[in-house]
Scaffold this motif. Structure first.
Motif, PDB file in Angstrom:
ATOM      1  N   GLY A 123      14.631  -3.278  -0.619  1.00  0.00           N
ATOM      2  CA  GLY A 123      14.378  -1.709  -0.393  1.00  0.00           C
ATOM      3  C   GLY A 123      12.810  -1.306  -0.651  1.00  0.00           C
ATOM      4  N   ALA A 124      12.083  -2.417  -1.162  1.00  0.00           N
ATOM      5  CA  ALA A 124      10.503  -2.096  -1.621  1.00  0.00           C
ATOM      6  C   ALA A 124       9.890  -1.589  -0.515  1.00  0.00           C
ATOM      7  N   TRP A 125       9.952  -2.281   0.824  1.00  0.00           N
ATOM      8  CA  TRP A 125       9.125  -1.990   1.834  1.00  0.00           C
ATOM      9  C   TRP A 125       9.751  -0.308   2.387  1.00  0.00           C
ATOM     10  N   GLN A 126      10.805  -0.162   2.342  1.00  0.00           N
ATOM     11  CA  GLN A 126      11.286   1.101   2.725  1.00  0.00           C
ATOM     12  C   GLN A 126      10.778   2.356   1.900  1.00  0.00           C
ATOM     13  N   ALA A 127      10.871   2.051   0.389  1.00  0.00           N
ATOM     14  CA  ALA A 127      10.420   3.049  -0.584  1.00  0.00           C
ATOM     15  C   ALA A 127       8.886   3.084  -0.329  1.00  0.00           C
ATOM     16  N   PHE A 128       8.335   1.948  -0.046  1.00  0.00           N
ATOM     17  CA  PHE A 128       6.737   1.907   0.342  1.00  0.00           C
ATOM     18  C   PHE A 128       6.258   2.863   1.342  1.00  0.00           C
ATOM     19  N   GLY A 129       7.153   2.957   2.415  1.00  0.00           N
ATOM     20  CA  GLY A 129       7.109   3.780   3.518  1.00  0.00           C
ATOM     21  C   GLY A 129       6.978   5.173   3.091  1.00  0.00           C
ATOM     22  N   PHE A 130       8.193   5.610   2.494  1.00  0.00           N
ATOM     23  CA  PHE A 130       8.387   7.168   1.921  1.00  0.00           C
ATOM     24  C   PHE A 130       7.078   7.459   1.196  1.00  0.00           C
ATOM     25  N   VAL A 131       6.581   6.826   0.408  1.00  0.00           N
ATOM     26  CA  VAL A 131       5.349   7.207  -0.581  1.00  0.00           C
ATOM     27  C   VAL A 131       3.978   7.100   0.518  1.00  0.00           C
ATOM     28  N   VAL A 132       4.091   6.305   1.254  1.00  0.00           N
ATOM     29  CA  VAL A 132       2.901   6.293   2.212  1.00  0.00           C
ATOM     30  C   VAL A 132       3.031   7.421   2.947  1.00  0.00           C
ATOM     31  N   LEU A 133       4.219   8.018   3.735  1.00  0.00           N
ATOM     32  CA  LEU A 133       4.281   9.238   4.430  1.00  0.00           C
ATOM     33  C   LEU A 133       4.013  10.121   3.215  1.00  0.00           C
ATOM     34  N   LEU A 134       4.560  10.199   2.142  1.00  0.00           N
ATOM     35  CA  LEU A 134       4.079  11.278   1.248  1.00  0.00           C
ATOM     36  C   LEU A 134       2.522  11.376   1.094  1.00  0.00           C
ATOM     37  N   GLY A 135       1.744  10.339   1.050  1.00  0.00           N
ATOM     38  CA  GLY A 135       0.367  10.226   0.819  1.00  0.00           C
ATOM     39  C   GLY A 135      -0.243  10.924   2.069  1.00  0.00           C
ATOM     40  N   LEU A 136       0.162  10.491   3.305  1.00  0.00           N
ATOM     41  CA  LEU A 136      -0.477  10.831   4.470  1.00  0.00           C
ATOM     42  C   LEU A 136      -0.189  12.285   4.916  1.00  0.00           C
ATOM     43  N   MET A 137       1.120  12.922   4.663  1.00  0.00           N
ATOM     44  CA  MET A 137       1.243  14.249   4.897  1.00  0.00           C
ATOM     45  C   MET A 137       1.345  15.305   3.853  1.00  0.00           C
ATOM     46  N   SER A 138       1.701  15.023   2.842  1.00  0.00           N
ATOM     47  CA  SER A 138       1.843  15.870   1.724  1.00  0.00           C
ATOM     48  C   SER A 138       0.581  15.838   0.765  1.00  0.00           C
ATOM     49  N   THR A 139      -0.137  14.843   1.007  1.00  0.00           N
ATOM     50  CA  THR A 139      -1.419  14.935   0.258  1.00  0.00           C
ATOM     51  C   THR A 139      -2.732  15.016   1.045  1.00  0.00           C
ATOM     52  N   ALA A 140      -2.747  14.130   2.189  1.00  0.00           N
ATOM     53  CA  ALA A 140      -4.128  14.146   2.905  1.00  0.00           C
ATOM     54  C   ALA A 140      -4.180  15.581   3.993  1.00  0.00           C
ATOM     55  N   VAL A 141      -3.059  15.316   4.899  1.00  0.00           N
ATOM     56  CA  VAL A 141      -2.955  16.643   5.783  1.00  0.00           C
ATOM     57  C   VAL A 141      -2.725  18.037   4.935  1.00  0.00           C
ATOM     58  N   ALA A 142      -2.019  17.858   4.226  1.00  0.00           N
ATOM     59  CA  ALA A 142      -1.612  19.081   3.558  1.00  0.00           C
ATOM     60  C   ALA A 142      -2.700  19.647   2.637  1.00  0.00           C
ATOM     61  N   MET A 143      -3.302  18.914   1.883  1.00  0.00           N
ATOM     62  CA  MET A 143      -4.467  19.408   1.184  1.00  0.00           C
ATOM     63  C   MET A 143      -5.661  19.946   2.144  1.00  0.00           C
ATOM     64  N   PHE A 144      -5.772  19.150   3.244  1.00  0.00           N
ATOM     65  CA  PHE A 144      -6.812  19.965   4.251  1.00  0.00           C
ATOM     66  C   PHE A 144      -6.322  21.240   4.635  1.00  0.00           C
ATOM     67  N   LEU A 145      -5.191  21.427   4.858  1.00  0.00           N
ATOM     68  CA  LEU A 145      -4.545  22.589   5.248  1.00  0.00           C
ATOM     69  C   LEU A 145      -4.678  23.715   4.320  1.00  0.00           C
ATOM     70  N   PHE A 146      -4.259  23.156   3.123  1.00  0.00           N
ATOM     71  CA  PHE A 146      -4.312  24.134   1.865  1.00  0.00           C
ATOM     72  C   PHE A 146      -5.890  24.558   1.711  1.00  0.00           C
ATOM     73  N   ASN A 147      -6.642  23.696   1.529  1.00  0.00           N
ATOM     74  CA  ASN A 147      -8.165  24.108   1.433  1.00  0.00           C
ATOM     75  C   ASN A 147      -8.677  24.880   2.577  1.00  0.00           C
ATOM     76  N   LYS A 148      -8.145  24.881   3.594  1.00  0.00           N
ATOM     77  CA  LYS A 148      -8.405  25.745   4.976  1.00  0.00           C
ATOM     78  C   LYS A 148      -7.899  27.164   4.546  1.00  0.00           C
TER      79      LYS A 148
END
Length: 293
Positions: free
Chosen positions: A215-240
């Motif tokens: 299940g490591a790769w599945q968990a990896f996918g969830f955290v990567v999605l977290l980084g892309l959306m909840s961190t990268a995209v969301a931080m841009f939107l929040f700073n905007k």
């Protein structure tokens, strides 16, 4: 706030609510395999690598060495430190409770803004903050069956994360006024990314778990999605959002996040009581009061 900015701010507000409200359940999924520090570091690494090409093209906008220091501080306060704090806290509390505690951010935003930047708030805005926080408390109590138990010291980690968020919000609004939201987000992540990469690959068992644990790769996918959306995209939107509105309005998004977090709990077969509904309504009322003209 001009009407055009108000419409833009409202759209960003709703989008951020959906993205960040989902982040707590993604952290929970990542913690099924990885340790809290691995989840935190991987989240930062994923976000940093995702925005790296854009960040490299934005470096030319930085005109002085002070920009680098301020953006590094923004990356640490707005992303790096909270990523570790939230992941660690969620090893001892439910994801939706973490989402509720996140509503402390506007409180620290107001306190830091008032102390360091001479910001003043109306009685109505203060009442809205208090009402929204009361709704968050009600929501939290409802998840515990309406009873008050012992103090969870891990909740203090989220309190510390909210202090970081409030500090970063005021830093962006009042000290990094000459850079765009996209530049702030991408370059801040570029600067803290190497720290996360060195820690993840040099001081954790991340690679071993990824190649050996089920299940490591599945968990990896969830955290990567977290980084892309909840961190990268969301931080841009929040700073905007900070740029086109006020720190108080921007931080108020944290009051709407528990609505989504609790709904994820319902989809995960958790029961929704009258206390949940009352807490949600109170939170929405608080956000309205805090940000009305």
């Amino acid at each position: 706030m001009p009407d055009s900015n108000r419409r833009t701010a409202l759209l960003i507000f709703i989008t951020l609510t959906l993205i960040w409200g989902t982040s707590f359940i993604l952290i929970k999924q990542g913690l099924k395999v990885f340790s809290p520090d691995e989840v935190g570091a991987l989240r930062v690494v994923a976000a940093s690598l995702f925005l790296m090409p854009l960040a490299l093209t934005r470096l030319k906008e930085l005109k002085s060495s002070s920009h680098y220091g301020k953006l590094f501080a923004s990356g640490m306060l707005g992303v790096f430190i909270p990523s570790f704090l939230f992941a660690t806290a969620q090893t001892h509390m439910e994801s939706s409770v973490a989402g509720v505690l996140n509503t402390l951010t506007p409180i620290f935003t107001m306190i830091i803004g008032a102390i360091l930047f001479n910001q003043r708030f109306s009685a109505t805005a203060i009442a809205g903050i208090v009402l929204g926080f009361g709704g968050a408390v009600l929501l939290s109590m409802s998840r515990a069956g309406g009873t008050i138990g012992g103090v969870n010291l891990y909740a203090l980690l989220i309190v510390a994360a909210c202090f970081c968020y409030g500090s970063n919000l005021n830093l962006i609004k009042f000290k990094i006024t000459d850079l765009s939201a996209l530049t702030i987000t991408s370059v801040a992540l570029l600067l803290v990314g190497p720290v996360a990469i060195i820690y993840l690959l040099g001081f954790t068992d991340f690679l071993s778990k990824l190649t050996t644990q089920p299940g490591a790769w599945q968990a990896f996918g969830f955290v990567v999605l977290l980084g892309l959306m909840s961190t990268a995209v969301a931080m841009f939107l929040f700073n905007k959002l900070v740029k086109v509105s006020t720190p108080l309005f921007a931080s108020s998004v944290t009051y709407a996040i528990p609505l989504v977090a609790v709904l994820w709990g319902v989809l995960d077969h958790e029961k929704l009581s009258w206390g949940h509904l009352a807490g949600m309504i109170t939170i929405i009322a608080g956000v309205y009061l805090a940000n009305r003209k």
